[in-house]
Every structure is written in structure tokens, then in C-alpha cells.
Write a protein that holds these residues in place. Structure first.
Motif, PDB file in Angstrom:
ATOM      1  N   SER A  75      45.635 -20.922  -3.629  1.00 24.91           N
ATOM      2  CA  SER A  75      46.476 -22.068  -3.292  1.00 24.91           C
ATOM      3  C   SER A  75      47.541 -22.243  -4.366  1.00 24.91           C
ATOM      4  O   SER A  75      47.444 -21.676  -5.463  1.00 24.91           O
ATOM      5  N   SER A  76      48.561 -23.031  -4.058  1.00 27.91           N
ATOM      6  CA  SER A  76      49.564 -23.345  -5.067  1.00 27.91           C
ATOM      7  C   SER A  76      48.884 -24.056  -6.225  1.00 27.91           C
ATOM      8  O   SER A  76      47.878 -24.763  -6.036  1.00 27.91           O
ATOM      9  N   GLU A 106      49.912 -26.529  -7.825  1.00 20.96           N
ATOM     10  CA  GLU A 106      50.045 -27.975  -7.645  1.00 20.96           C
ATOM     11  C   GLU A 106      48.848 -28.535  -6.881  1.00 20.96           C
ATOM     12  O   GLU A 106      48.317 -29.594  -7.216  1.00 20.96           O
ATOM     13  N   LYS A 107      48.408 -27.816  -5.848  1.00 14.30           N
ATOM     14  CA  LYS A 107      47.235 -28.243  -5.075  1.00 14.30           C
ATOM     15  C   LYS A 107      45.986 -28.206  -5.949  1.00 14.30           C
ATOM     16  O   LYS A 107      45.135 -29.114  -5.877  1.00 14.30           O
ATOM     17  N   HIS A 124      44.755 -18.257 -12.544  1.00 14.29           N
ATOM     18  CA  HIS A 124      45.851 -18.157 -11.575  1.00 14.29           C
ATOM     19  C   HIS A 124      46.876 -17.114 -12.005  1.00 14.29           C
ATOM     20  O   HIS A 124      47.291 -16.255 -11.214  1.00 14.29           O
ATOM     21  N   ARG A 160      47.517 -13.381 -10.335  1.00 14.08           N
ATOM     22  CA  ARG A 160      48.852 -13.070  -9.816  1.00 14.08           C
ATOM     23  C   ARG A 160      49.365 -11.746 -10.404  1.00 14.08           C
ATOM     24  O   ARG A 160      49.979 -10.939  -9.705  1.00 14.08           O
ATOM     25  N   ARG A 182      59.658 -20.627  -8.812  1.00 15.66           N
ATOM     26  CA  ARG A 182      58.611 -21.377  -9.524  1.00 15.66           C
ATOM     27  C   ARG A 182      58.572 -21.023 -11.008  1.00 15.66           C
ATOM     28  O   ARG A 182      58.379 -21.869 -11.871  1.00 15.66           O
TER      29      ARG A 182
END
Length: 360
Positions: free
Chosen positions: A235-236, A238-239, A128, A132, A3
């Protein structure tokens, strides 16, 4: 492909643009520039506000996460709007020699639905990426969410364990980094826009929190799953981007009259409360069909469209009724490759012809 590599390649597609302030009065630097810079800028980068530079110097281990957060937001914005009239990529504007690049121009200070989405998705991107970094052990101040290490559901045969994402630290840092510059102008003439942008920043953060999910791993003899260890994870992105795009589609226009709190523009709907995750806007969107150098709008002329689609990428909608041109593109590539002993690969040259439609 990982990613991170995909995001890095996507960031290269983003054009350099004229640096414009994040909000009226240049209260905050355009930190999103960090997600586009080809080099690795440090804490003294011009687009950062004084408060952001201070945080950057105090937390040098988070500089990479800040840059990745901007990259996440920009990439997801482009992904969600790639088929729309506004494709999250303003036209390049003339720049002064030596002036730094920025991610957006007019859209950031316009108070439109597009401005709301940009603020939300980039604030979410920062949460996000910082979270991470915490889970990966790259930050001394945070790691996993220790509050979930005990407890669970004995009746269902699972308990908390593993490394739950510490979203609390990510959200706290995002507020400190993005909101303080905006709060400095809430008492000035641009306060309405600043308060709205603060709300949209928080809406992005709430989206990350709302979409947290639980992952589990089974333990037991021969994979019987007699006991499961579970942890919370984000969640990803993208979601999260799809969730915010839905909020964009249902965004709420607010009154431009200064009151103690934000309220809906439509008088008949003012009793309906505004939720934390709602996206808000002040002004209607401009016409993205036609090029406007002053506003940094490229228009849709020359954009590739889908002749058979009824959606926003269809030639009728994307070309704004102007019609489209069709030309044939010839593709030549290697195909039907076979290994020949010994030791080379023999391929044929295959040729295909494709119709490509572009807006007039």
C-alpha cells in the motif's frame, strides 16, 4: 510531482538536532539521521552502530534504500502529527561544533506513545524502501516474489504474474538492521525499554505486511478482461502511516516490572493478549504545551491554529487554553493571465488578505 521529489523536499523541512542514542546505553546509533543529512553519507557515518555499518558495507546497493526508508518514516511522522501538540518536530538543541545531526532527542528514549510511533513508522519505512528497491531490480539478493508466479483462481479467470513485491526480504533486512543493536541490551538495565522498542519495530513491519493488496491487469480481445494477471503490492506509505496513527491512538501501556514477557499495566486487562501490530509504551507522555529545553520540547507557543476547528488543530486545544493572537497576512500573486499575440503573457496583480491565528 513524483513521490521521491516530494519526500526530498519534505526532508529539507526537518531541523538538525542534537544526536542522542536510539536506546539506553547507546546500544544503537540514530540511523534516522541518514534521512536528514544534506550530503550522501556512506557506511562510516557516526550515527550507525557497528552492526549497522557492517551490514551497510556488505550491501552497499542498499545504502540509498536505507536513507530513503528513514526519509519515508520522518516525512510520514510529520504528516500524521502536523496538527497535534507534538508535531514530530522537537525544538533544535545546542550542538557541539562538528557534532552530527539527528532526527529526535528525548522522544526516542522516553518510552512514551510518541517513541512507539517513531520506532514503528521508521521500521515500516525501511521495509517499504528496501522492498521497492528489490522490485526495481536494484538489489542483487532479491527481486520480485517468485513464490507467487504460479497458481491463481481458474474459476474467476485470473492467475498470479507480474512482479509481486518481495516483502519477506524487506522485513528480514529491517530486522537485521534495526533489531540487532537493541537485542544487545536486552539483558542490561534498559532491557524493558529495549524489548518494548523491538516490539514496536515489529509492529511497524507488520503494518506493511497487513496492508498488502492485490493489483490486476486485464487481458482479452478488445479489453474484454477474459483473463487477469494479478500481483501483490504494498500500500502507499500514507495509508500505512494512517494505520499506525490509529494504533498510536489505541496504544497499550505495559508494566515496568521485568517479567518473561511484556504485559499490560492494568491488572484488569492482563488476560487480553497483546497483538503483534499493537503499539506499546511504558511512560506517560510529557506536557507538550510548554517549552522544555531539557526534554527538547518546543511547546505550542507561536504555532498556527484553526480558530473554527474542534479538532487537535483548533486554537482551543492546540494553544492549551492560553488563547491566540490574530494578525492579517497580505498575499500578492499574479492572476487572470492571458496570452497576448505575439508573444507574451499579460497578468493582473491580485491581492488577498488572510487572518492567521497563532498560539499565545
Amino acid at each position: 510531482m513524483g513521490r521521491g521529489a516530494a519526500l526530498g523536499r519534505a526532508a529539507l523541512l526537518l531541523p538538525p538536532l542534537l544526536l542522542l542514542p536510539l536506546c539506553p546505553g547507546a546500544a544503537g546509533g540514530n540511523w534516522m539521521w541518514l534521512g536528514m543529512a544534506p550530503e550522501r553519507p556512506g557506511c562510516a557515518s557516526p550515527p550507525l552502530s557497528s552492526r549497522q555499518k557492517e551490514l551497510c558495507k556488505k550491501r552497499p546497493e542498499l545504502v540509498g534504500a536505507i536513507r530513503e526508508g528513514a526519509r519515508l518514516g520522518l516525512h510520514e511522522c510529520r504528516s500524521q502529527f502536523r496538527h497535534e501538540r507534538w508535531d514530530c518536530r522537537p525544538a533544535p538543541a545546542p550542538r557541539r561544533p562538528g557534532a552530527p545531526a539527528a532526527a529526535f532527542g528525548h522522544q526516542l528514549s522516553s518510552g512514551t506513545k510518541e517513541s512507539a510511533f517513531i520506532h514503528a513508522v521508521t521500521a515500516a519505512g525501511l521495509v517499504h524502501s528496501v522492498t521497492r528497491a528489490c522490485s526495481a531490480g536494484n538489489v542483487t539478493e532479491c527481486s520480485c516474489d517468485a513464490s507467487l508466479q504460479s497458481g491463481g483462481s481458474a474459476s474467476e479467470g485470473w492467475h498470479w504474474g507480474g512482479c509481486s513485491d518481495d516483502i519477506h526480504y524487506g522485513m528480514s533486512f529491517s530486522r537485521k538492521f534495526l533489531d540487532v543493536p537493541l537485542k544487545n541490551v536486552t539483558g542490561k538495565s534498559g532491557s524493558r525499554l529495549a524489548v518494548m522498542n523491538l516490539h514496536n519495530n515489529e509492529a511497524g513491519r507488520q503494518a506493511v505486511a497487513k496492508l498488502m493488496s492485490m493489483d490486476c491487469r486485464c487481458h482479452g480481445v478488445s479489453g474484454s478482461c477474459a483473463v487477469k494477471t494479478c500481483w501483490k503490492t504494498m500500500s502507499s506509505f500514507e495509508k500505512i502511516g494512517r494505520f499506525l496513527k490509529d494504533k498510536y491512538e489505541n496504544s497499550i501501556q505495559i508494566s515496568d516490572r521485568v517479567k518473561k514477557k511484556l504485559r499490560r499495566k492494568e491488572k484488569s486487562q492482563r488476560k487480553i493478549p497483546i497483538q503483534k501490530e499493537d503499539l506499546l509504551y511504558l511512560n506517560k507522555s510529557p506536557n507538550y504545551c510548554v517549552e522544555d529545553h531539557k526534554l527538547g520540547i518546543p511547546g505550542t507557543q507561536g504555532r498556527e491554529c484553526n480558530r473554527t476547528s474542534e479538532g487537535p488543530d483548533g486554537c482551543n486545544l492546540l494553544c492549551c487554553g492560553r488563547g491566540y493572537n490574530t494578525h492579517v497576512v497580505r498575499h500578492v500573486e499574479r492572476c487572470e493571465c492571458k496570452f497576448v499575440w505575439c508573444c507574451y503573457v499579460r497578468c493582473r496583480r491580485c491581492e488577498t488578505m488572510t487572518d492567521v491565528h497563532t498560539c499565545k
